[in-house]
Motif scaffolding. Structure first.
Motif: not given
Length: 217
Positions: A59-81
């Protein structure tokens, strides 16, 4: 003292289906392994250690670091949803990494066709499980808080993850069986536990999606 509500509202039913999927898969896994002896309480410590260790670390790895990293990249790239994209991307990686074994990728002498089917099922099963766990995080009221308070959002998925592993592996370990070093055993019977739990996890994800009322979801 105020009780901290770590389970986001509306996700009670999906979590119920997740635990049903774990129990059904665990019973099927115990049957497939032939472990039919009386339960040995002495193995409870091993089961608790296995479940708690995997829950905290993953959970620390996948829902902590990885999930938040994916969310940050998706928002930085202005992806839909971006929230949905972050959930799916991190869950897919969670699913594929479940194929990394402790020993050989495929058990010696395994039927390769069966092993290939098990690989597909395991990725789907773990990905669906990851989607529900990631939904717990992004819908937590703690997720939007600054560090370190946002870490409380990981409490719910860690508890659910530990319970899932206990129910899934419990019947096998408590009956005196041993866990295989790879999910790709090539055993037809082992596909029953994966298939049953995967179907029920599909239902859990469907209920999770139906309960999600936020536009970003």
């Amino acid at each position: 003292m105020k009780i901290i509500n770590v389970i986001p509202s509306g996700l009670g039913a999906p979590l119920g289906w997740v635990l049903v999927a774990a129990l059904a898969g665990g019973v099927a896994l115990g049957w497939a392994s032939g472990a039919s002896g009386p339960w040995q309480i002495s193995h409870l410590g091993e089961l608790l250690a296995l479940a708690s260790e995997s829950a905290v670390v993953e959970e620390l790895l996948f829902r902590g670091l990885l999930l938040w990293g994916c969310l940050a990249m998706a928002r930085r790239w202005k992806c839909p949803r971006p929230t949905g994209l972050g959930i799916v991307a991190s869950s897919l990686m969670f699913g594929f990494l479940h194929l990394v074994p402790e020993g050989p990728l495929v058990a010696p002498g395994a039927d390769l066709c069966v092993a290939a089917s098990q690989a597909v099922l395991k990725v789907i099963q773990a990905t669906l499980f990851g989607v529900v766990l990631a939904s717990l995080v992004v819908r937590s009221p703690w997720a939007a808080r600054p560090t370190p308070a946002c870490g409380v959002a990981l409490v719910a998925p860690a508890i659910v993850h530990a319970l899932f592993d206990m129910l899934y592996f419990g019947p096998l370990l408590l009956a005196g069986g041993t866990l295989p070093t790879t999910y790709l055993t090539g055993n037809h019977a082992d596909m029953v536990s994966m298939g049953v739990s995967t179907l029920l996890l599909f239902l859990a994800v469907f209920v999770t999606a139906r309960s999600c009322g936020r536009p970003s979801c």
